[in-house]
Write an enzyme that holds these catalytic residues in place. Sequence first.
Site, PDB file in Angstrom:
ATOM      1  CG  HIS A 171      -0.199  -0.090   2.538  1.00 29.37           C
ATOM      2  ND1 HIS A 171       0.509   0.961   3.094  1.00 29.37           N
ATOM      3  CD2 HIS A 171      -0.068  -1.135   3.398  1.00 29.37           C
ATOM      4  CE1 HIS A 171       1.043   0.573   4.241  1.00 29.37           C
ATOM      5  NE2 HIS A 171       0.716  -0.688   4.453  1.00 29.37           N
ATOM      6  CB  CYS A 185       2.441  -3.622   5.152  1.00 35.37           C
ATOM      7  SG  CYS A 185       0.889  -4.391   5.647  1.00 35.37           S
TER       8      CYS A 185
END
Length: 282
Positions: free
Chosen positions: A180, A193
């Site tokens: 992201h 992440c």
Amino acid sequence: MQKAAFIAILLVFFCSCKQQNQEILVSKKTIIRKHPKKISFHFENTKEWLAKTSDNAQIRIVLAVNRTDKANLGKMDSIIIPEDLTGDIEFYLPFPIAVPYLKDINKVIFFSYPTQTFAAYENGDLIYTGPTNMGRKKDPTPIGLFYTNWKAEKTTSTFNDEWDLRWNFNIANKLGVGWHQYELPGYPASHSCLRLQEKDAKYLYTWADQWILKDDENVLVKGTPVIVFGKYNFDAPKPWLQLVQNPKVLNISVAEIENTTKPYLNSILSEQKKRENTASKE
């Protein structure tokens, strides 16, 4: 006789036009990249360099080389600058331009932990690459083969509900890991992440395939394969600082990509076949 000659000329003209149109079509599919005259790097004062540079293409390359984004670049005292900034971004990052071993894989994404970069390939050809900031020492990004699952243009972090994550694409549903857009401080800093610049996150968000669910509990078809590989030495200086002494020090070889992919090849091709068969039935 004159009529026959006229018809022959028309046929030659028609065939020539047809050939030219085919060549134009082919050229539109060809990726043409500009190679810099020389790949070498040096350190430069950040504020001084930014004061004299306004070219967005050059800034994008420098951001990638320093594994950061524009907001965080300005916080650095000195940064790595390529001597020649006239080439395409692919030549300043470590992934190989082509990997013949991947020719049967329609789409695959690699995330390299030691170099903090990613690359997207279509049938063995590199089509997109850029920087990433992966999991910090306390919360490392898991290594191995994953597949893209669900995606959301905007979602909220499970670690802090005040963190908005844009262009989020999950790759490990139970672990809550995905890529992201989020700030890139220039080193692994996430809670496992794969942080990306917004432009890169949006590109992969659009390019990769979502899973196809059979029902609420079962997956019918998995998404695009994602391979996360390598180890990052958290106790050493940033690896890309070595580029000043050796511009090839971080290069990822074709053989390394092949060896990294080989254990997963059968699984990837099997899932790809399922997707193709499902698409043919629709």
